[in-house]
Design a protein around this motif. Structure first.
Motif: not given
Length: 246
Positions: A136-142, A176-177, A183-185
């Motif tokens: 859930a943390v990964v999904a939120r940060l992603r 990680l964030a 990676q989004r950029a």
């Protein structure tokens, strides 16, 4: 040439790469992931990166399984922090005899990527289930959420989240964030989005902020990265952070 497909293991990707002798070696950028890699007869583990990794002795043929952030430690049997910024022989984790037997199994297969995936699926079947709170943390940060919001939604205190993140991701949630934001950029700029807009949409304060993060995490610039990306993957594009070379 690089190719990939979704794995039957949730969140993972199966990939292959054939490297021509004249191909320029590109750095592997941090992406929050870990990989199990077959490299010309050897099985290697690529740990989570906090900086760009430049292969010293690239080989001709690779196959790999890239795990989603936090998913590899349970399958591999090692905490991610032990493998941070490292490439290690699987023998260090599973023993020389087992690693050699499995490497020979993959090497002798008609489809090495599929054989490697089967190896991972067998191992995952007996491994502890991934931590749903960290998923859930990964999904939120992603999705661009803050570390504080991710911790609150998971019901974890700051120290608890940091400790569990080190074991699962190899570094704290703030790192990680930053990596997921970069990676989004990169996904946006490789799709042709102007740098300033990509920075804004990825969650950076401005283009200068994105430029600083790019330099800090990869050692290169957006322009330098984009130029190398286009030249190296003119036929088949690979994700910006993929561990396609060991």
């Amino acid at each position: 040439m690089y190719e990939e497909r979704p794995s039957r293991l949730a969140g993972a990707v199966v990939w292959t790469r054939a490297v021509a002798r004249e191909t320029a070696v590109r750095p592997v950028l941090p992406d929050g992931c870990m990989d199990l890699i077959w490299a010309d007869g050897r099985l290697l583990v690529a740990g989570p990166d906090t900086r760009a990794y430049v292969p010293e002795n690239p080989v001709a043929e690779y196959a790999g399984v890239r795990f989603a952030p936090g998913e590899a430690p349970g399958v591999l049997g090692a905490e991610a922090s032990e493998l941070r910024d490292r490439r290690v022989d699987l023998a260090e984790l599973w023993g020389a005899r087992a690693a050699r037997r499995l490497a020979d199994e993959v090497t002798g297969a008609a489809d090495r990527a599929a054989a490697l995936e089967e190896l991972v699926l067998r191992r995952a079947a007996g491994a502890p289930a991934p931590d749903p709170l960290l998923r859930a943390v990964v999904a939120r940060l992603r999705a661009g959420g803050s570390v504080g919001a991710a911790a609150d939604e998971a019901g974890l205190g700051a120290r608890q989240l940091h400790r569990r993140s080190l074991a699962a991701f190899g570094y704290g949630p703030k790192t990680l964030a930053r990596i997921l934001r970069l990676q989004r950029a990169l996904a946006l700029v490789t799709a042709g989005v102007p740098y300033a807009e990509a920075a804004y949409r990825a969650g950076c304060a401005d283009q200068a902020h994105l430029a600083r993060e790019m330099r800090a995490l990869t050692g290169t610039t957006l322009t330098g990265y984009l130029s190398g990306y286009r030249s190296a993957y003119s036929e088949t594009a690979a994700p910006s952070g993929s561990s396609t070379t060991a």
